[in-house]
Design an enzyme around this catalytic site. Structure first.
Site, PDB file in Angstrom:
ATOM      1  N   LYS A   1      -7.843   8.767   1.773  1.00 20.45           N
ATOM      2  CA  LYS A   1      -6.731   7.806   1.873  1.00 20.45           C
ATOM      3  C   LYS A   1      -6.087   7.805   3.267  1.00 20.45           C
ATOM      4  CE  LYS A   1      -3.112   8.693  -0.619  1.00 20.45           C
ATOM      5  NZ  LYS A   1      -3.401   9.751  -1.483  1.00 20.45           N
TER       6      LYS A   1
ATOM      7  N   THR B   1      -7.335   8.976   6.074  1.00 19.57           N
ATOM      8  CA  THR B   1      -8.352   8.534   7.031  1.00 19.57           C
ATOM      9  C   THR B   1      -8.465   7.013   7.021  1.00 19.57           C
ATOM     10  OG1 THR B   1      -9.551  10.600   6.678  1.00 19.57           O
ATOM     11  CG2 THR B   1     -10.784   8.799   7.678  1.00 19.57           C
TER      12      THR B   1
ATOM     13  N   ARG C   1       3.053  10.611   6.624  1.00 14.92           N
ATOM     14  CA  ARG C   1       3.813  11.830   6.343  1.00 14.92           C
ATOM     15  C   ARG C   1       3.405  12.948   7.297  1.00 14.92           C
ATOM     16  NH1 ARG C   1       2.021  12.797   0.423  1.00 14.92           N
ATOM     17  NH2 ARG C   1       0.159  11.853   1.283  1.00 14.92           N
TER      18      ARG C   1
ATOM     19  N   LYS D   1      -6.348  23.017   1.189  1.00 18.53           N
ATOM     20  CA  LYS D   1      -6.454  21.589   1.494  1.00 18.53           C
ATOM     21  C   LYS D   1      -6.705  21.315   2.974  1.00 18.53           C
ATOM     22  CE  LYS D   1      -3.765  17.329   1.085  1.00 18.53           C
ATOM     23  NZ  LYS D   1      -2.434  16.775   0.834  1.00 18.53           N
TER      24      LYS D   1
ATOM     25  N   ALA E   1       4.637  14.890  -3.885  1.00 21.45           N
ATOM     26  CA  ALA E   1       4.360  13.632  -4.578  1.00 21.45           C
ATOM     27  C   ALA E   1       4.461  13.777  -6.091  1.00 21.45           C
ATOM     28  CB  ALA E   1       2.985  13.106  -4.193  1.00 21.45           C
TER      29      ALA E   1
ATOM     30  N   PHE F   1      -1.247  11.064  -3.536  1.00 21.31           N
ATOM     31  CA  PHE F   1      -2.020  11.069  -4.780  1.00 21.31           C
ATOM     32  C   PHE F   1      -2.558   9.676  -5.117  1.00 21.31           C
ATOM     33  CE2 PHE F   1       0.657  14.925  -6.222  1.00 21.31           C
ATOM     34  CZ  PHE F   1      -0.234  15.805  -5.634  1.00 21.31           C
TER      35      PHE F   1
ATOM     36  N   PHE G   1     -20.556   6.616   1.776  1.00 24.80           N
ATOM     37  CA  PHE G   1     -21.297   7.818   2.142  1.00 24.80           C
ATOM     38  C   PHE G   1     -22.774   7.460   2.281  1.00 24.80           C
ATOM     39  CE2 PHE G   1     -17.417   9.570   0.684  1.00 24.80           C
ATOM     40  CZ  PHE G   1     -17.320  10.882   1.150  1.00 24.80           C
TER      41      PHE G   1
ATOM     42  N   TRP H   1     -14.342   7.042   8.988  1.00 23.36           N
ATOM     43  CA  TRP H   1     -14.513   8.455   9.301  1.00 23.36           C
ATOM     44  C   TRP H   1     -15.570   8.618  10.396  1.00 23.36           C
ATOM     45  CZ3 TRP H   1     -18.469  12.022   9.270  1.00 23.36           C
ATOM     46  CH2 TRP H   1     -18.082  13.361   9.363  1.00 23.36           C
TER      47      TRP H   1
END
Length: 558
Positions: free
Chosen positions: A72, A74, A95, A106, A274, A302, A383, A411
């Site tokens: 998200k 990215t 954020r 993470k 969140a 999220f 991908f 990405w």
């Protein structure tokens, strides 16, 4: 083929001086407070003194998270760079990352690959000190609360009913439950206590929803820290702490300006949980970004059932914002996980698993289109293992809802991989006007508001309120707090309150276990389970891989 790590990509880019980025964002030099060459805070006066019209607001959200990842942040950064590449005047509002996840599992939250904000090491570590200021203000209030009790307890605070905790911006399970005030009468009053991680502090939510220093001070004053022996709330204002706390937070309230790898201005500011909070960057940063660009791209934490719901029902309501378009991010891999495939089995084509998992995406999309009535596009992070048949399946299903699907390769390709998505977002903003509607109205009862979210957004049948939660609702209603927005804290891994129910479950009820108020932030927190507000480190924390060479260059951050 050996890929560069995120930090290697970030360190290989040539950043522009922040004064150049500020000029690009139409920020006059007199409003810039530089933190070195590549970071700055922006004077709040710019908001009231700028004559520029607000630009278009684009919200990036996602399907229900899975271990396969969605991308998200990215996508948010890559979309902003894509908009810049097609000639748009654009800003991005994000954020700030918490130190806890950076050193835990993470990792950071500055994007990934060739869609990042930089300097990523600074953003992921101390940045401009905002989180330290929030922690200091939080702990000042805790110190003043305990000192009040020690000095005679004029307010009659019941130490068994204290709700305010100290905080530290680190994953540290040892601090979840502690006993303090030990060592005799000179060293405080003994009581059970605990720490939260800084991003879970109500002060983080307060800072992110404040519109000015005066609003910040008023919100701080309203924070409830505990209850008296006769069950009356005790506020920060009654402890005379709000002024000093505001003094600690006055610079933290100013939005931070940095840049993407491709030089797009990025306002990175605030980062509330969140779950127990609303999971969005600050109102001040979003408003500033809107003023300084014709298009502003932002995100919410999220999946759309949590992040987007709170962005739309809480942040937009408080700040008077209305998104012009919404992007729902998905991956083929994650949808196959929602269809029952294991993380190790996602590389093979599996239309059957995709068919079982895609209802998750379709429910999120339908909510944006039909509950909130906003224009929407699906962005699929592609991908190498995704097949054309799988992609075509998603496109066909979304088209049946009247929503276009765009492939994104930000990405790997940065802004170039986001150009097609950028064009679709521009089309939505220019051609499809929304009719923005909240999922509930403020004059509804607390129970009615929760039920509206469960039925309209989660797709559930209703709610089951425990006797304890009913008493808490009655108390908040008697205190006149029932007209606040609600902030539902539930698992992020399912539409339901059961993390094992993937896809788009139906026929479920959500159990409401606790209901409490964040009076300073201005919302009621509805807990559907045990929400962890102080995470722990994993068996092999990311911190073990981080190092610094003799020249001060950081390695292993990603």
């Amino acid at each position: 083929m050996a890929y560069k790590t995120d930090i290697e990509i970030a360190q290989s880019c040539e950043m522009r001086p922040i004064t150049e980025i500020a000029a690009k964002a139409h920020v006059d030099e007199k409003y810039i407070e530089q933190y070195g060459r590549y970071k700055a805070k922006i004077d709040l006066k710019l908001l009231s003194e700028s004559k520029r019209e607000n630009g278009k607001l684009i919200l990036v959200t996602a399907i229900t998270p899975t271990p396969a990842g969605e991308g998200k942040t990215t996508t948010t950064i890559g979309l902003a760079d894509g908009l810049a590449r097609i000639g748009k005047d654009v800003t991005v509002a994000l954020r700030e990352p918490s130190l806890g996840p950076v050193f835990g599992i993470k990792g950071g939250a500055a994007g990934g690959g060739y869609a990042q904000v930089v300097p990523m090491e600074d953003i992921n570590l101390h940045f401009t000190g905002d989180f330290h200021a929030i922690g200091a203000a939080n702990n000042l209030l805790a110190a003043m609360l305990d000192n009040h009790i020690h000095q005679g307890n004029k307010l009659g605070i019941d130490t068994r009913k204290i709700t305010w905790k100290r905080c530290v911006d680190m994953n540290d399970r040892q601090l979840r439950f502690i006993a303090d005030g030990l060592g005799g009468s000179k060293n405080g009053v003994p009581r059970e206590d605990g720490f939260d991680i800084t991003v879970a502090s109500e002060i983080m939510a307060v800072l992110c929803l404040s519109n000015s220093i005066d609003d910040l001070k008023a919100r701080l004053s309203r924070i409830i820290v505990g209850y008296t022996f006769d069950d009356k709330p005790v506020t920060c204002g009654e402890l005379n702490a709000a002024g000093a706390m505001t003094a600690l937070l006055k610079d933290a309230l100013k939005p931070n300006l940095v840049q993407t790898l491709e030089g797009t201005p990025a306002f990175v500011h605030g980062g509330p949980f969140a779950n127990i909070a609303h999971g969005c960057n600050s109102v001040m940063a979003t408003k500033l970004a809107l003023k300084m660009g014709d298009y502003t791209v932002t995100e919410a934490g999220f999946g759309a059932d949590l992040g987007a719901e709170k962005f739309l029902d809480i942040k937009c309501r408080v700040a008077g914002l209305v998104p012009d378009a919404v992007v729902v991010v998905a991956t083929v891999r994650a949808l196959k996980m929602h269809g029952g495939r294991a993380k190790t089995e996602l590389s093979d084509e599996d239309i059957a698993a995709l068919e079982k998992g895609i209802p998750n995406l379709l429910r999120h999309v339908s909510n944006i289109k039909n509950v909130y009535k906003l224009p929407c596009v699906v962005a699929v992070n592609r991908f190498p293992t995704d097949t054309d048949a799988e992609i075509e399946f998603i496109i066909k299903k979304c088209r049946e809802l009247g929503v276009n699907t765009v492939l994104s390769t930000v990405w790997a390709d940065g802004g170039r991989g986001g150009e097609e998505l950028a064009r679709e977002v521009v089309r939505l903003c220019e051609e499809e006007k929304g009719d923005f509607t909240f999922s509930y109205e403020l004059d509804m009862s607390i129970e009615e508001k929760i039920e509206a979210i469960v039925k309209k957004v989660y797709g559930g049948d209703g709610i089951n309120i425990t006797p304890n939660a009913k008493k808490q609702i009655e108390r908040l209603t008697s205190l006149g707090l029932d007209k606040l927005p609600v902030c539902v804290a539930k698992t992020q891994y399912s539409f339901s309150d059961d993390p094992t129910r993937l896809g788009a479950p139906s026929g479920f009820t959500v159990t409401i276990k606790n209901v409490k108020v964040s009076a300073g932030a201005g919302f009621i927190v509805v807990l559907t389970g045990d929400i962890m507000t102080m995470p722990g480190l994993p068996k092999v924390p990311a911190a073990e891989r981080i190092d610094v060479d003799p020249d001060g260059k950081i390695t292993g951050l990603f």
